[in-house]
Write a protein that holds these residues in place. Structure first.
Motif, PDB file in Angstrom:
ATOM      1  N   THR A   1       5.956   5.169   0.659  1.00  0.00           N
ATOM      2  CA  THR A   1       6.860   6.046   0.274  1.00  0.00           C
ATOM      3  C   THR A   1       6.843   5.329  -1.072  1.00  0.00           C
ATOM      4  O   THR A   1       6.623   3.911  -1.159  1.00  0.00           O
ATOM      5  N   VAL A   2       7.337   5.670  -2.501  1.00  0.00           N
ATOM      6  CA  VAL A   2       6.723   5.639  -3.580  1.00  0.00           C
ATOM      7  C   VAL A   2       8.304   4.201  -3.637  1.00  0.00           C
ATOM      8  O   VAL A   2       8.731   3.371  -4.092  1.00  0.00           O
TER       9      VAL A   2
ATOM     10  N   TYR B   1       1.085  -1.431   0.125  1.00  0.00           N
ATOM     11  CA  TYR B   1       0.060  -0.062  -0.181  1.00  0.00           C
ATOM     12  C   TYR B   1       0.746   1.419  -0.277  1.00  0.00           C
ATOM     13  O   TYR B   1       1.272   2.073   0.741  1.00  0.00           O
ATOM     14  N   THR B   2       1.580   1.673  -0.997  1.00  0.00           N
ATOM     15  CA  THR B   2       1.861   2.813  -1.440  1.00  0.00           C
ATOM     16  C   THR B   2       1.166   4.089  -2.239  1.00  0.00           C
ATOM     17  O   THR B   2       0.680   4.508  -2.124  1.00  0.00           O
ATOM     18  N   ALA B   3       1.769   4.941  -1.268  1.00  0.00           N
ATOM     19  CA  ALA B   3       0.820   6.498  -1.122  1.00  0.00           C
ATOM     20  C   ALA B   3       1.579   6.886  -2.798  1.00  0.00           C
ATOM     21  O   ALA B   3       2.848   7.461  -3.069  1.00  0.00           O
ATOM     22  N   THR B   4       0.866   7.094  -4.078  1.00  0.00           N
ATOM     23  CA  THR B   4       0.612   7.297  -5.188  1.00  0.00           C
ATOM     24  C   THR B   4      -0.874   8.518  -5.258  1.00  0.00           C
ATOM     25  O   THR B   4      -1.574   9.171  -4.108  1.00  0.00           O
ATOM     26  N   ASP B   5      -0.963   9.054  -5.781  1.00  0.00           N
ATOM     27  CA  ASP B   5      -2.051   9.959  -6.787  1.00  0.00           C
ATOM     28  C   ASP B   5      -2.934   8.849  -6.884  1.00  0.00           C
ATOM     29  O   ASP B   5      -4.332   9.173  -6.450  1.00  0.00           O
TER      30      ASP B   5
ATOM     31  N   ASN C   1      -4.192   6.804  -4.432  1.00  0.00           N
ATOM     32  CA  ASN C   1      -5.067   6.821  -3.173  1.00  0.00           C
ATOM     33  C   ASN C   1      -5.280   7.786  -2.939  1.00  0.00           C
ATOM     34  O   ASN C   1      -5.310   8.173  -1.575  1.00  0.00           O
ATOM     35  N   GLY C   2      -4.868   8.880  -3.576  1.00  0.00           N
ATOM     36  CA  GLY C   2      -4.730  10.041  -2.602  1.00  0.00           C
ATOM     37  C   GLY C   2      -3.312  10.755  -0.817  1.00  0.00           C
ATOM     38  O   GLY C   2      -4.162  10.817  -0.734  1.00  0.00           O
ATOM     39  N   HIS C   3      -2.371   9.352  -1.681  1.00  0.00           N
ATOM     40  CA  HIS C   3      -1.298   9.264  -1.191  1.00  0.00           C
ATOM     41  C   HIS C   3      -1.697   9.415  -0.099  1.00  0.00           C
ATOM     42  O   HIS C   3      -0.906   9.342   1.745  1.00  0.00           O
ATOM     43  N   SER C   4      -2.228   7.814   0.631  1.00  0.00           N
ATOM     44  CA  SER C   4      -3.332   7.504   1.340  1.00  0.00           C
ATOM     45  C   SER C   4      -2.732   6.148   1.769  1.00  0.00           C
ATOM     46  O   SER C   4      -2.420   6.051   3.398  1.00  0.00           O
TER      47      SER C   4
END
Length: 84
Positions: free
Chosen positions: A52-53, A39-43, A45-48
């Motif tokens: 980190t990438v 579960y990586t913070a990206t556009d 999933n709204g950075h949820s």
């Protein structure tokens, strides 16, 4: 996740797992693996995401840069081999 989308997830994941193993078996000269980036913070999933990438790419880089004796037909996450 929408109910209808959630219902299809297990069967599509099983199909992709099966394809990974089949391709790995048939394409002996090529390595074929499945990767779970977590579960990586990206556009998307709204950075949820809680990673980190860079953390999300750990498994991809590790498997992609493995030598000729590296794994094939497996499923990996950032900690290594993962259960199907």
């Amino acid at each position: 996740m929408e109910r209808s989308a959630a219902a299809g997830y297990p069967s599509t994941k099983a199909a992709l797992n099966m394809l990974t193993v089949m391709y790995a078996s048939e394409l002996g000269e090529m390595k074929v693996n499945a990767i779970d980036p977590g579960y990586t913070a990206t556009d998307l999933n709204g950075h949820s995401g809680f990673q980190t990438v860079t953390e999300g790419t750990d498994a991809v880089v590790a498997v992609a840069t493995a030598g000729a004796d590296g794994p094939t037909g497996g499923f990996f996450d950032r900690t290594g081999a993962a259960p199907w």
